[in-house]
Design a protein around this motif. Sequence first.
Motif, PDB file in Angstrom:
ATOM      1  N   GLN A 130      35.599  41.407  45.869  1.00  0.00           N
ATOM      2  CA  GLN A 130      36.309  42.697  45.701  1.00  0.00           C
ATOM      3  C   GLN A 130      35.670  43.729  46.721  1.00  0.00           C
ATOM      4  OE1 GLN A 130      35.927  42.774  41.458  1.00  0.00           O
ATOM      5  NE2 GLN A 130      38.197  43.521  41.585  1.00  0.00           N
ATOM      6  N   ARG A 131      36.324  44.798  46.936  1.00  0.00           N
ATOM      7  CA  ARG A 131      35.862  46.004  47.516  1.00  0.00           C
ATOM      8  C   ARG A 131      34.985  46.766  46.231  1.00  0.00           C
ATOM      9  NH1 ARG A 131      39.397  49.642  50.389  1.00  0.00           N
ATOM     10  NH2 ARG A 131      40.489  49.489  48.846  1.00  0.00           N
ATOM     11  N   LEU A 132      33.971  47.410  46.790  1.00  0.00           N
ATOM     12  CA  LEU A 132      33.349  48.626  45.689  1.00  0.00           C
ATOM     13  C   LEU A 132      34.212  49.434  44.965  1.00  0.00           C
ATOM     14  CD1 LEU A 132      30.620  48.695  44.263  1.00  0.00           C
ATOM     15  CD2 LEU A 132      29.903  50.271  46.092  1.00  0.00           C
ATOM     16  N   ILE A 133      35.398  49.950  45.890  1.00  0.00           N
ATOM     17  CA  ILE A 133      35.912  51.090  45.158  1.00  0.00           C
ATOM     18  C   ILE A 133      36.833  50.317  44.068  1.00  0.00           C
ATOM     19  CG2 ILE A 133      37.967  50.920  46.973  1.00  0.00           C
ATOM     20  CD1 ILE A 133      36.606  54.052  45.394  1.00  0.00           C
ATOM     21  N   GLU A 134      37.353  49.092  44.274  1.00  0.00           N
ATOM     22  CA  GLU A 134      38.218  48.435  43.539  1.00  0.00           C
ATOM     23  C   GLU A 134      37.385  48.289  41.831  1.00  0.00           C
ATOM     24  OE1 GLU A 134      40.622  45.999  46.750  1.00  0.00           O
ATOM     25  OE2 GLU A 134      38.960  45.024  45.701  1.00  0.00           O
ATOM     26  N   VAL A 135      36.197  48.027  42.001  1.00  0.00           N
ATOM     27  CA  VAL A 135      35.506  47.740  41.021  1.00  0.00           C
ATOM     28  C   VAL A 135      35.449  49.344  40.404  1.00  0.00           C
ATOM     29  CG1 VAL A 135      33.187  47.278  39.924  1.00  0.00           C
ATOM     30  CG2 VAL A 135      34.163  46.010  41.828  1.00  0.00           C
ATOM     31  N   VAL A 136      34.954  50.229  41.054  1.00  0.00           N
ATOM     32  CA  VAL A 136      34.932  51.415  40.429  1.00  0.00           C
ATOM     33  C   VAL A 136      36.332  51.970  39.624  1.00  0.00           C
ATOM     34  CG1 VAL A 136      34.743  53.895  41.029  1.00  0.00           C
ATOM     35  CG2 VAL A 136      33.111  52.306  41.999  1.00  0.00           C
ATOM     36  N   HIS A 137      37.351  51.756  40.569  1.00  0.00           N
ATOM     37  CA  HIS A 137      38.633  52.040  39.892  1.00  0.00           C
ATOM     38  C   HIS A 137      38.955  51.132  38.661  1.00  0.00           C
ATOM     39  CE1 HIS A 137      39.842  55.090  42.713  1.00  0.00           C
ATOM     40  NE2 HIS A 137      39.827  54.431  43.793  1.00  0.00           N
ATOM     41  N   ASN A 138      38.795  49.882  38.646  1.00  0.00           N
ATOM     42  CA  ASN A 138      38.935  48.967  37.638  1.00  0.00           C
ATOM     43  C   ASN A 138      38.319  49.366  36.205  1.00  0.00           C
ATOM     44  OD1 ASN A 138      40.751  47.604  38.979  1.00  0.00           O
ATOM     45  ND2 ASN A 138      39.717  46.009  39.780  1.00  0.00           N
ATOM     46  N   GLN A 139      37.058  50.001  36.524  1.00  0.00           N
ATOM     47  CA  GLN A 139      36.111  50.254  35.514  1.00  0.00           C
ATOM     48  C   GLN A 139      36.429  51.627  35.078  1.00  0.00           C
ATOM     49  OE1 GLN A 139      32.062  48.850  35.695  1.00  0.00           O
ATOM     50  NE2 GLN A 139      32.793  46.591  36.370  1.00  0.00           N
ATOM     51  N   LYS A 140      37.487  52.451  35.664  1.00  0.00           N
ATOM     52  CA  LYS A 140      37.483  53.871  35.379  1.00  0.00           C
ATOM     53  C   LYS A 140      36.102  54.593  35.582  1.00  0.00           C
ATOM     54  CE  LYS A 140      41.369  52.148  32.794  1.00  0.00           C
ATOM     55  NZ  LYS A 140      42.552  52.210  32.139  1.00  0.00           N
ATOM     56  N   MET A 141      35.439  54.386  36.526  1.00  0.00           N
ATOM     57  CA  MET A 141      34.197  55.086  36.504  1.00  0.00           C
ATOM     58  C   MET A 141      34.400  56.678  36.904  1.00  0.00           C
ATOM     59  SD  MET A 141      31.898  52.313  38.367  1.00  0.00           S
ATOM     60  CE  MET A 141      30.649  51.339  37.335  1.00  0.00           C
ATOM     61  N   LEU A 142      35.612  56.648  37.683  1.00  0.00           N
ATOM     62  CA  LEU A 142      35.750  58.310  38.338  1.00  0.00           C
ATOM     63  C   LEU A 142      36.606  58.939  37.296  1.00  0.00           C
ATOM     64  CD1 LEU A 142      36.012  57.232  42.113  1.00  0.00           C
ATOM     65  CD2 LEU A 142      34.034  58.204  40.819  1.00  0.00           C
ATOM     66  N   GLU A 143      37.179  58.514  36.257  1.00  0.00           N
ATOM     67  CA  GLU A 143      38.071  59.195  35.432  1.00  0.00           C
ATOM     68  C   GLU A 143      37.236  60.500  34.802  1.00  0.00           C
ATOM     69  OE1 GLU A 143      39.980  57.042  32.380  1.00  0.00           O
ATOM     70  OE2 GLU A 143      40.960  56.151  33.773  1.00  0.00           O
ATOM     71  N   ARG A 144      38.202  61.604  34.910  1.00  0.00           N
ATOM     72  CA  ARG A 144      37.554  62.711  34.471  1.00  0.00           C
ATOM     73  C   ARG A 144      37.797  62.863  33.084  1.00  0.00           C
ATOM     74  NH1 ARG A 144      38.515  67.277  39.154  1.00  0.00           N
ATOM     75  NH2 ARG A 144      38.775  65.834  40.587  1.00  0.00           N
ATOM     76  N   LYS A 145      36.674  63.316  32.293  1.00  0.00           N
ATOM     77  CA  LYS A 145      36.641  63.684  30.886  1.00  0.00           C
ATOM     78  C   LYS A 145      37.121  64.902  30.444  1.00  0.00           C
ATOM     79  CE  LYS A 145      33.240  60.078  30.235  1.00  0.00           C
ATOM     80  NZ  LYS A 145      32.026  59.685  29.760  1.00  0.00           N
ATOM     81  N   PRO A 146      37.964  64.983  29.389  1.00  0.00           N
ATOM     82  CA  PRO A 146      38.362  66.276  29.157  1.00  0.00           C
ATOM     83  C   PRO A 146      37.257  67.307  28.753  1.00  0.00           C
ATOM     84  CG  PRO A 146      39.178  64.632  27.556  1.00  0.00           C
ATOM     85  CD  PRO A 146      38.299  63.907  28.682  1.00  0.00           C
TER      86      PRO A 146
END
Length: 146
Positions: A130-146
Amino acid sequence: MPLPYQDAKAGTRAFDDIQKTLDHFGCDRFGSMQDKGRQETIVQFSYQGRDVLMKVSWGGYASLWLKENPWSSRRQLDKDGWNKKAMDVAQGAVCSLLRDWIKAQVTAVACGVRTFEEAFMPDLMLPNGQRLIEVVHNQKMLERKP
């Protein structure tokens, strides 16, 4: 203002330039391909045991080009022809964009401004393929918290 790279004509020459840049930088593997189904251009290379896989969407560029250059009945092409032209423009643009992007990142690494990992982090391949960015997206590491 015209879209960046919309008049690019480099096409396969851009891939030759990418390969020369990567060869000069010391990369030992290089490959490129067009995935028409996913509307992506893909470049893969290896540097000191680190594999990089860059995917760039020309479908997204074509959509933006069509937004900036909408079809009308006054065009010389029918709507299908105009959409094909958008894809052709996008493929050429993405090739030139990739060439400049890779050259800029490699130059930053060669000048000591960034490490290789910093420059290519999203596209670094992990041991599982996997590409690192795919892991980051799959684990929702960049999702903004309200």
